[in-house]
Design a protein around this motif. Structure first.
Motif, PDB file in Angstrom:
ATOM      1  N   ARG A   1      -3.019  -2.224 -23.085  1.00 47.56           N
ATOM      2  CA  ARG A   1      -3.194  -3.472 -22.339  1.00 47.56           C
ATOM      3  C   ARG A   1      -1.847  -4.143 -22.046  1.00 47.56           C
ATOM      4  NH1 ARG A   1      -8.292  -4.963 -21.537  1.00 47.56           N
ATOM      5  NH2 ARG A   1      -9.941  -4.147 -22.882  1.00 47.56           N
ATOM      6  N   ARG A   2      -0.889  -3.969 -22.973  1.00 46.95           N
ATOM      7  CA  ARG A   2       0.450  -4.540 -22.771  1.00 46.95           C
ATOM      8  C   ARG A   2       1.270  -3.756 -21.761  1.00 46.95           C
ATOM      9  NH1 ARG A   2       0.848  -4.625 -28.310  1.00 46.95           N
ATOM     10  NH2 ARG A   2       2.271  -2.863 -28.353  1.00 46.95           N
ATOM     11  N   GLU A   3       1.145  -2.445 -21.811  1.00 45.10           N
ATOM     12  CA  GLU A   3       2.089  -1.582 -21.081  1.00 45.10           C
ATOM     13  C   GLU A   3       1.606  -1.153 -19.698  1.00 45.10           C
ATOM     14  OE1 GLU A   3       5.108  -0.524 -22.089  1.00 45.10           O
ATOM     15  OE2 GLU A   3       5.004  -1.560 -24.016  1.00 45.10           O
ATOM     16  N   VAL A   4       0.294  -1.206 -19.472  1.00 49.58           N
ATOM     17  CA  VAL A   4      -0.247  -0.622 -18.231  1.00 49.58           C
ATOM     18  C   VAL A   4      -1.018  -1.690 -17.459  1.00 49.58           C
ATOM     19  CG1 VAL A   4      -1.708   1.213 -17.280  1.00 49.58           C
ATOM     20  CG2 VAL A   4      -0.469   1.602 -19.428  1.00 49.58           C
ATOM     21  N   GLU A   5      -0.711  -1.785 -16.178  1.00 49.67           N
ATOM     22  CA  GLU A   5      -1.360  -2.792 -15.342  1.00 49.67           C
ATOM     23  C   GLU A   5      -2.864  -2.542 -15.247  1.00 49.67           C
ATOM     24  OE1 GLU A   5      -0.826  -4.445 -10.868  1.00 49.67           O
ATOM     25  OE2 GLU A   5       0.899  -3.435 -11.811  1.00 49.67           O
ATOM     26  N   ALA A   6      -3.629  -3.624 -15.357  1.00 50.70           N
ATOM     27  CA  ALA A   6      -5.091  -3.480 -15.384  1.00 50.70           C
ATOM     28  C   ALA A   6      -5.728  -3.868 -14.055  1.00 50.70           C
ATOM     29  CB  ALA A   6      -5.664  -4.345 -16.486  1.00 50.70           C
ATOM     30  N   GLN A   7      -6.888  -3.271 -13.813  1.00 54.38           N
ATOM     31  CA  GLN A   7      -7.743  -3.704 -12.707  1.00 54.38           C
ATOM     32  C   GLN A   7      -9.112  -3.971 -13.299  1.00 54.38           C
ATOM     33  OE1 GLN A   7      -7.800  -0.788  -9.509  1.00 54.38           O
ATOM     34  NE2 GLN A   7      -5.687  -1.368  -9.051  1.00 54.38           N
ATOM     35  N   ASP A   8      -9.688  -5.108 -12.989  1.00 49.45           N
ATOM     36  CA  ASP A   8     -10.983  -5.483 -13.566  1.00 49.45           C
ATOM     37  C   ASP A   8     -10.979  -5.358 -15.097  1.00 49.45           C
ATOM     38  OD1 ASP A   8     -11.993  -5.883 -11.000  1.00 49.45           O
ATOM     39  OD2 ASP A   8     -12.531  -3.767 -10.819  1.00 49.45           O
ATOM     40  N   GLY A   9      -9.873  -5.733 -15.694  1.00 47.98           N
ATOM     41  CA  GLY A   9      -9.809  -5.774 -17.162  1.00 47.98           C
ATOM     42  C   GLY A   9      -9.527  -4.447 -17.837  1.00 47.98           C
ATOM     43  N   VAL A  10      -9.337  -3.365 -17.073  1.00 51.63           N
ATOM     44  CA  VAL A  10      -9.084  -2.059 -17.700  1.00 51.63           C
ATOM     45  C   VAL A  10      -7.748  -1.503 -17.189  1.00 51.63           C
ATOM     46  CG1 VAL A  10      -9.959   0.289 -18.039  1.00 51.63           C
ATOM     47  CG2 VAL A  10     -11.569  -1.603 -17.794  1.00 51.63           C
ATOM     48  N   PRO A  11      -6.827  -1.161 -18.092  1.00 52.56           N
ATOM     49  CA  PRO A  11      -5.556  -0.578 -17.659  1.00 52.56           C
ATOM     50  C   PRO A  11      -5.793   0.709 -16.858  1.00 52.56           C
ATOM     51  CG  PRO A  11      -5.508  -1.096 -20.005  1.00 52.56           C
ATOM     52  CD  PRO A  11      -6.927  -1.276 -19.554  1.00 52.56           C
ATOM     53  N   VAL A  12      -5.021   0.861 -15.783  1.00 51.84           N
ATOM     54  CA  VAL A  12      -5.226   2.013 -14.901  1.00 51.84           C
ATOM     55  C   VAL A  12      -4.025   2.956 -15.035  1.00 51.84           C
ATOM     56  CG1 VAL A  12      -5.536   2.748 -12.508  1.00 51.84           C
ATOM     57  CG2 VAL A  12      -6.569   0.609 -13.299  1.00 51.84           C
ATOM     58  N   LEU A  13      -4.240   4.084 -15.691  1.00 49.70           N
ATOM     59  CA  LEU A  13      -3.179   5.102 -15.809  1.00 49.70           C
ATOM     60  C   LEU A  13      -3.097   5.871 -14.497  1.00 49.70           C
ATOM     61  CD1 LEU A  13      -4.145   6.270 -19.387  1.00 49.70           C
ATOM     62  CD2 LEU A  13      -1.905   5.321 -18.756  1.00 49.70           C
ATOM     63  N   ASP A  14      -1.863   6.265 -14.132  1.00 49.36           N
ATOM     64  CA  ASP A  14      -1.714   7.030 -12.885  1.00 49.36           C
ATOM     65  C   ASP A  14      -2.340   8.413 -13.017  1.00 49.36           C
ATOM     66  OD1 ASP A  14      -0.263   4.991 -11.642  1.00 49.36           O
ATOM     67  OD2 ASP A  14       1.613   5.674 -12.574  1.00 49.36           O
ATOM     68  N   LEU A  15      -2.170   9.031 -14.178  1.00 50.05           N
ATOM     69  CA  LEU A  15      -2.672  10.395 -14.353  1.00 50.05           C
ATOM     70  C   LEU A  15      -3.122  10.595 -15.795  1.00 50.05           C
ATOM     71  CD1 LEU A  15      -3.066  13.366 -13.469  1.00 50.05           C
ATOM     72  CD2 LEU A  15      -0.653  13.753 -13.992  1.00 50.05           C
ATOM     73  N   VAL A  16      -4.313  11.158 -15.959  1.00 53.65           N
ATOM     74  CA  VAL A  16      -4.784  11.561 -17.290  1.00 53.65           C
ATOM     75  C   VAL A  16      -5.028  13.063 -17.253  1.00 53.65           C
ATOM     76  CG1 VAL A  16      -6.598  11.344 -19.024  1.00 53.65           C
ATOM     77  CG2 VAL A  16      -5.845   9.315 -17.770  1.00 53.65           C
ATOM     78  N   LEU A  17      -4.328  13.779 -18.120  1.00 55.16           N
ATOM     79  CA  LEU A  17      -4.555  15.220 -18.257  1.00 55.16           C
ATOM     80  C   LEU A  17      -5.663  15.436 -19.270  1.00 55.16           C
ATOM     81  CD1 LEU A  17      -0.857  16.456 -18.653  1.00 55.16           C
ATOM     82  CD2 LEU A  17      -2.248  16.424 -16.566  1.00 55.16           C
ATOM     83  N   LEU A  18      -6.552  16.374 -18.970  1.00 54.71           N
ATOM     84  CA  LEU A  18      -7.646  16.667 -19.895  1.00 54.71           C
ATOM     85  C   LEU A  18      -7.833  18.166 -20.031  1.00 54.71           C
ATOM     86  CD1 LEU A  18     -10.313  14.090 -18.588  1.00 54.71           C
ATOM     87  CD2 LEU A  18      -9.055  13.940 -20.751  1.00 54.71           C
ATOM     88  N   GLY A  19      -7.938  18.643 -21.286  1.00 55.39           N
ATOM     89  CA  GLY A  19      -8.411  19.997 -21.519  1.00 55.39           C
ATOM     90  C   GLY A  19      -9.928  19.942 -21.613  1.00 55.39           C
ATOM     91  N   LEU A  20     -10.550  21.079 -21.754  1.00 56.10           N
ATOM     92  CA  LEU A  20     -12.015  21.127 -21.863  1.00 56.10           C
ATOM     93  C   LEU A  20     -12.371  22.100 -22.981  1.00 56.10           C
ATOM     94  CD1 LEU A  20     -14.791  20.381 -20.451  1.00 56.10           C
ATOM     95  CD2 LEU A  20     -14.525  22.528 -19.197  1.00 56.10           C
ATOM     96  N   GLY A  21     -13.211  21.649 -23.911  1.00 52.26           N
ATOM     97  CA  GLY A  21     -13.629  22.537 -24.997  1.00 52.26           C
ATOM     98  C   GLY A  21     -14.829  23.381 -24.587  1.00 52.26           C
TER      99      GLY A  21
END
Ligand code: 6PG
Length: 248
Positions: A129-149
């Motif tokens: 919340r401190r480091e990432v700008e929020a929209q509608d109360g939720v910080p919006v990361l530019d990119l989230v990497l995800l693996g899949l199990g």
């Protein structure tokens, strides 16, 4: 709920998948730095992302981005000390972060207090919340990497765990019975808010999950299907995971 596999790219093998992913990450980094002066990314654990990190740190790729603009977060973490062999932070450090000039203060490990998963999750939500700008109360990361199990988990959203129902917290602790271990993970609301989700999926163990999702008009029970991305979603997979057999 995800229906089908939008924006799917199939590669011959895990290595070519990692190359395509590296190019996508660098392109998204460039785009976000140009637009906003910084690039916020959440890293994943697992073998497939590790190959991507090693490539980004390689001589071929490492001069192609302005690392001083990167702000690095994590999608999930095991509740272990940061130098433990199971630590995603340690893996990312060894494969990437130790080899590129990201300012120290811009790398944010997820678990500072492994003995208290709930406090670790609260600390990380406050940090986001401190480091990432929020929209509608939720910080919006530019990119989230995800693996899949092979069980359809993403980050540490495992089948049958209470974190799947979490809608208030953006980061939460989760006990994974099968692994007898505590983890901390971003929750669906935080993942869904990201500008871009990039899923990296390699190996035939994932074939069943992708086949299930491809046909999914109905719930499969795979946690990945619970995503409802507000931004873009993109799949980089290899032939084995796509059910197309070994590399040609
Ligand atoms: C972790 C992860 C996890 C991982 C998948 C896929 O901490 O284990 O973040 O969600 O990405 O299990 O891992 P592989 O790419 O190794 O199959």
């Amino acid at each position: 709920m995800l229906t089908g596999l939008d924006n799917l790219h199939v590669h011959a093998d895990a290595q070519s998948l990692a190359r395509a992913a590296a190019e996508r990450v660098l392109s998204l980094a460039g785009h976000n730095v140009e637009a906003a002066g910084r690039f916020t990314i959440a890293l994943a654990g697992g073998q497939t992302p590790r190959q991507l990190y090693a490539l980004l740190a390689s001589r071929e790729y490492r001069d192609l981005t302005d690392w001083s603009r990167w702000h690095v977060f994590f999608g999930d973490e095991r509740c272990v000390p940061q130098d433990h062999a199971d630590s995603n932070y340690r893996m990312a450090r060894e494969a990437l972060l130790d080899h590129v000039p990201i300012p120290r203060g811009q790398v944010h490990p997820m678990v500072e207090r492994p003995e208290d998963p709930d406090a670790a999750a609260r600390d990380y939500e406050a940090l986001l919340r401190r480091e990432v700008e929020a929209q509608d109360g939720v910080p919006v990361l530019d990119l989230v990497l995800l693996g899949l199990g092979p069980d359809g988990h993403i980050a540490s959203l495992f089948p049958g765990t209470s974190i799947l129902a979490e809608r208030a917290r953006l980061v939460a602790p989760v006990y994974v019975e099968r692994l007898a271990s505590w983890r901390v993970s971003l929750t669906y609301p935080m993942l869904d808010a990201a500008r871009h989700l990039l899923l990296l999926v390699a190996g035939e163990a994932k074939e069943g999950v992708l086949a299930g999702l491809r046909e999914a008009d109905t719930p499969t029970g795979y946690p990945v299907q619970g995503l409802a991305p507000q931004g873009a979603i993109e799949w980089q997979v290899d032939r084995a995971a796509a059910g197309m057999g070994p590399p040609t």
